[in-house]
Design a protein around this motif. Sequence first.
Motif, short mmCIF file in Angstrom:
data_model
loop_
_atom_site.label_atom_id
_atom_site.label_comp_id
_atom_site.label_asym_id
_atom_site.label_seq_id
_atom_site.Cartn_x
_atom_site.Cartn_y
_atom_site.Cartn_z
N HIS A 81 0.84 -1.20 0.00
CA HIS A 81 0.00 0.00 0.00
C HIS A 81 0.87 1.25 0.00
O HIS A 81 0.60 2.21 -0.74
CB HIS A 81 -0.92 0.01 1.22
CG HIS A 81 -2.14 -0.83 1.06
ND1 HIS A 81 -3.27 -0.40 0.38
CD2 HIS A 81 -2.41 -2.09 1.48
CE1 HIS A 81 -4.18 -1.34 0.41
NE2 HIS A 81 -3.70 -2.38 1.07
N PHE A 82 1.92 1.26 0.82
CA PHE A 82 2.81 2.43 0.89
C PHE A 82 3.52 2.64 -0.44
O PHE A 82 3.71 3.79 -0.88
CB PHE A 82 3.84 2.24 2.01
CG PHE A 82 3.26 2.30 3.40
CD1 PHE A 82 2.17 3.10 3.69
CD2 PHE A 82 3.83 1.56 4.44
CE1 PHE A 82 1.64 3.17 4.99
CE2 PHE A 82 3.32 1.62 5.73
CZ PHE A 82 2.22 2.42 6.00
N GLY A 83 3.96 1.56 -1.07
CA GLY A 83 4.65 1.69 -2.34
C GLY A 83 3.77 2.28 -3.42
O GLY A 83 4.19 3.18 -4.18
N ARG A 84 2.55 1.80 -3.50
CA ARG A 84 1.63 2.32 -4.50
C ARG A 84 1.24 3.77 -4.20
O ARG A 84 0.96 4.56 -5.11
CB ARG A 84 0.38 1.44 -4.58
CG ARG A 84 0.65 0.08 -5.24
CD ARG A 84 -0.64 -0.66 -5.53
NE ARG A 84 -1.27 -1.16 -4.31
CZ ARG A 84 -1.06 -2.39 -3.81
NH1 ARG A 84 -0.22 -3.22 -4.42
NH2 ARG A 84 -1.69 -2.78 -2.71
N TYR A 85 1.24 4.12 -2.92
CA TYR A 85 0.94 5.50 -2.52
C TYR A 85 2.09 6.44 -2.88
O TYR A 85 1.88 7.53 -3.44
CB TYR A 85 0.69 5.54 -1.01
CG TYR A 85 0.72 6.91 -0.40
CD1 TYR A 85 -0.40 7.74 -0.40
CD2 TYR A 85 1.90 7.39 0.20
CE1 TYR A 85 -0.36 9.00 0.16
CE2 TYR A 85 1.94 8.65 0.77
CZ TYR A 85 0.82 9.46 0.75
OH TYR A 85 0.86 10.70 1.30
N ALA A 86 3.33 6.05 -2.59
CA ALA A 86 4.46 6.95 -2.73
C ALA A 86 4.96 7.08 -4.16
O ALA A 86 5.42 8.16 -4.56
CB ALA A 86 5.61 6.48 -1.83
N ALA A 87 4.90 6.02 -4.94
CA ALA A 87 5.55 6.00 -6.25
C ALA A 87 5.14 7.16 -7.16
O ALA A 87 6.02 7.81 -7.75
CB ALA A 87 5.30 4.65 -6.93
N PRO A 88 3.87 7.46 -7.32
CA PRO A 88 3.51 8.53 -8.27
C PRO A 88 3.65 9.94 -7.72
O PRO A 88 3.46 10.92 -8.46
CB PRO A 88 2.04 8.23 -8.59
CG PRO A 88 1.51 7.59 -7.34
CD PRO A 88 2.67 6.78 -6.79
N ARG A 89 3.96 10.07 -6.44
CA ARG A 89 4.05 11.39 -5.83
C ARG A 89 5.47 11.96 -5.96
O ARG A 89 6.43 11.21 -6.06
CB ARG A 89 3.65 11.31 -4.34
CG ARG A 89 2.16 11.14 -4.15
CD ARG A 89 1.78 10.83 -2.72
NE ARG A 89 0.35 10.98 -2.51
CZ ARG A 89 -0.56 10.11 -2.91
NH1 ARG A 89 -0.17 9.00 -3.54
NH2 ARG A 89 -1.84 10.31 -2.70
N PRO A 90 5.59 13.29 -5.94
CA PRO A 90 6.94 13.89 -6.00
C PRO A 90 7.79 13.41 -4.83
O PRO A 90 7.32 13.39 -3.69
CB PRO A 90 6.66 15.39 -5.91
CG PRO A 90 5.24 15.56 -6.38
CD PRO A 90 4.52 14.32 -5.93
N THR A 108 10.24 -2.31 -5.16
CA THR A 108 9.60 -2.88 -6.36
C THR A 108 8.53 -1.93 -6.91
O THR A 108 8.28 -1.91 -8.12
CB THR A 108 8.97 -4.25 -6.07
OG1 THR A 108 7.92 -4.11 -5.11
CG2 THR A 108 10.01 -5.24 -5.55
N HIS A 109 7.92 -1.13 -6.04
CA HIS A 109 6.92 -0.16 -6.48
C HIS A 109 7.57 1.16 -6.92
O HIS A 109 7.06 1.82 -7.84
CB HIS A 109 5.94 0.12 -5.35
CG HIS A 109 5.17 -1.09 -4.89
ND1 HIS A 109 4.05 -1.56 -5.56
CD2 HIS A 109 5.37 -1.94 -3.85
CE1 HIS A 109 3.59 -2.64 -4.94
NE2 HIS A 109 4.37 -2.88 -3.90
N LEU A 110 8.66 1.53 -6.28
CA LEU A 110 9.28 2.83 -6.54
C LEU A 110 10.24 2.80 -7.72
O LEU A 110 10.41 3.82 -8.41
CB LEU A 110 10.04 3.30 -5.29
CG LEU A 110 9.25 3.38 -3.98
CD1 LEU A 110 10.17 3.84 -2.86
CD2 LEU A 110 8.06 4.32 -4.12
N GLU A 111 10.86 1.67 -7.96
CA GLU A 111 11.95 1.59 -8.95
C GLU A 111 11.56 2.09 -10.33
O GLU A 111 12.33 2.84 -10.96
CB GLU A 111 12.47 0.16 -9.03
CG GLU A 111 13.65 0.01 -9.99
CD GLU A 111 14.20 -1.40 -10.00
OE1 GLU A 111 15.35 -1.57 -10.47
OE2 GLU A 111 13.50 -2.33 -9.55
#
Length: 281
Positions: A81-90, A108-111
């Motif tokens: 959940h945190f990865g999907r939340y943070a990835a598209p944000r600045p 894996t979500h941020l890369e």
Amino acid sequence: MFRRGAKVRPLRHTAWDASLALARRDPLVNALGGARLVEMARAGALGREFQITGEDHAPRGILWDGVNLSPLSASADAIDHFGRYAAPRPRRASSVVGERRAVEQLWTHLEPLWSGEVREYRWSQPLLLADAHVPASGGVGLRPARPTEVEQVFPAAVAMFREEVGVDPLRGDGGRGYRGRVAELIRQGRTYVVIDGDQVVFKADVGALFADVAQIHGVWVAPSHRSRGLGRAAMAELVTLVRRDHVPQVSLYVNDFNEPARRAYAAAGFHQAAELSTILF
């Protein structure tokens, strides 16, 4: 799967007690983020840097999104959940840091969106804990730095930061912010030094205090005094002083490739208790 508590949302006072209890389940791994969590609570600004998922009374994880991006005591589904939340944000963090398993999963979500900005990957950073009884030291004159010694300590702190982090803390504001941090740690009795003449030849800070854990940051030995056993002896003394002045558990983390430092810490009575990872931007 989550139901009502699935949404990642700012940490509010209604979830404070449960979130603090969750972070305190592993104060050794969560020392840095936990210390910031308490600091932001005192400032009345929890939601500015901390997010949670799960129910307020039973959060499944905490995300520190400030100078560091760090999951604290997060379950596997909470990390997703945190990865999907943070990835598209600045990105505002200068690093992703935390327990290795959690960082690997979060990455894996941020890369896909963040990897082009990475300056360095430090996947293996042994998290060390001082033994109950540290080896006796002959004494090298380690002591808390005095508020009047900021100007002596500051050059050592700058040299340490350049070597360890790989960037210049004087960049941007000329070092005003970093000087303020150095002065504050000294004022709080959290910087320890060995001074030879008028030169700081060893320095270490209690960079984070959380629950009964002190995490040591900024360990530095002057180049002119390296390979003489000063680091080992000073670290053994440091454990004794930090336990006297602050809390009983003394920890630090080190890059796996830094063999001289790892040998010095082992000789000073530290053993590995966990493994962290850091991704630097």
